[in-house]
Design an enzyme around this catalytic site. Structure first.
Site, mmCIF file in Angstrom:
data_model
loop_
_atom_site.group_PDB
_atom_site.id
_atom_site.type_symbol
_atom_site.label_atom_id
_atom_site.label_comp_id
_atom_site.label_asym_id
_atom_site.label_seq_id
_atom_site.Cartn_x
_atom_site.Cartn_y
_atom_site.Cartn_z
ATOM 1 N N CYS A 75 0.818 -1.215 0.000
ATOM 2 C CA CYS A 75 0.000 0.000 0.000
ATOM 3 C C CYS A 75 0.855 1.269 0.000
ATOM 4 O O CYS A 75 1.471 1.579 -1.007
ATOM 5 C CB CYS A 75 -0.943 -0.078 1.187
ATOM 6 S SG CYS A 75 -2.538 0.597 0.803
ATOM 7 N N HIS A 153 -3.482 -5.451 1.759
ATOM 8 C CA HIS A 153 -2.773 -5.657 3.023
ATOM 9 C C HIS A 153 -2.680 -7.144 3.342
ATOM 10 O O HIS A 153 -3.568 -7.692 4.006
ATOM 11 C CB HIS A 153 -3.496 -4.923 4.151
ATOM 12 C CG HIS A 153 -3.328 -3.441 4.067
ATOM 13 N ND1 HIS A 153 -2.342 -2.765 4.739
ATOM 14 C CD2 HIS A 153 -3.996 -2.513 3.334
ATOM 15 C CE1 HIS A 153 -2.421 -1.476 4.459
ATOM 16 N NE2 HIS A 153 -3.414 -1.293 3.607
ATOM 17 N N GLU A 155 -0.969 -8.596 5.449
ATOM 18 C CA GLU A 155 -0.847 -8.827 6.903
ATOM 19 C C GLU A 155 -2.212 -8.830 7.586
ATOM 20 O O GLU A 155 -2.323 -9.244 8.746
ATOM 21 C CB GLU A 155 0.084 -7.768 7.533
ATOM 22 C CG GLU A 155 -0.513 -6.390 7.772
ATOM 23 C CD GLU A 155 -0.637 -5.513 6.518
ATOM 24 O OE1 GLU A 155 -0.485 -6.027 5.403
ATOM 25 O OE2 GLU A 155 -0.917 -4.305 6.679
HETATM 26 N N1 GLN Z 1 -3.813 6.244 1.083
HETATM 27 C C1 GLN Z 1 -2.505 5.987 1.597
HETATM 28 C C2 GLN Z 1 -1.455 6.801 0.873
HETATM 29 O O1 GLN Z 1 -1.760 7.421 -0.078
HETATM 30 C C3 GLN Z 1 -2.169 4.521 1.486
HETATM 31 C C4 GLN Z 1 -3.176 3.727 2.284
HETATM 32 C C5 GLN Z 1 -2.589 2.544 2.963
HETATM 33 O O2 GLN Z 1 -1.373 2.409 3.101
HETATM 34 N N2 GLN Z 1 -3.464 1.702 3.441
HETATM 35 O O3 GLN Z 1 -0.327 6.837 1.285
#
Ligand code: GLN
Length: 159
Positions: A75, A153, A155
């Site tokens: 992410c 994710h 995890e």
């Molecule tokens: N929206 C976050 C970003 O732009 C990422 C979201 C996340 O890591 N769950 O950094």
């Protein structure tokens, strides 16, 4: 083998919980030097980037990535990899829709249940990038050499 989790901001706790005794927090270049693999967790990529720059960690992270040791970026971590050129992909932040902040979905193979939280969308993958999983035809898990990047994710998903 010891896996470090970059613990500057965001969801490093869940990765450490999943790793158990094999996981350690990484906040400094010296700590990074002690680990065999690295997780770049989710969170807020803008905040994480600021803390990386402020802590003088950028070069140490760059060296780690180039060393060929395994890196898992989820992410916000994936966003950082795209930004710093550690993965040859282009991502759009928060691109799975503002109204759908978080959701779970099965990947296209029907084998993985994926958890998305304000997830980035991978809009382009470079020639050296393998697509390991897709959602509705779009890449959500990719790998280039030692660096694996996930929009979701792992995890938090069921094993
Ligand atoms: N929206 C976050 C970003 O732009 C990422 C979201 C996340 O890591 N769950 O950094």
């Amino acid at each position: 083998m010891t896996t470090g989790v970059l613990a500057l901001q965001g969801g490093f706790g869940a990765h450490l919980a999943a790793l158990g005794a094999a996981g350690v927090e990484v906040r400094t270049a010296a700590e990074l030097g002690q680990v065999d693999a690295l997780v770049l967790p989710g969170g807020e990529s803008t905040v994480q980037a600021r803390l990386i720059e402020r802590g003088g960690l950028r070069q140490a992270l760059e060296q780690f990535v180039r060393s060929g040791k395994p890196v898992l970026a989820t992410c916000a971590g994936l966003i950082l990899c795209a930004r710093y050129g550690w993965l040859d992909v282009s991502v759009q932040r928060n691109a799975y829709g503002r109204q759908v902040d978080s959701f779970e979905a099965m990947d296209d193979s029907g084998t993985r249940r994926l958890v998305f939280i304000r997830a980035p969308r991978i809009e382009r993958v470079g020639g050296g990038v393998e697509v390991l999983a897709t959602l509705k035809g779009e890449p959500v898990l990719v790998r280039q050499r030692n660096v694996t990047g996930a929009c979701f994710h792992p995890e938090l998903g069921s094993p």
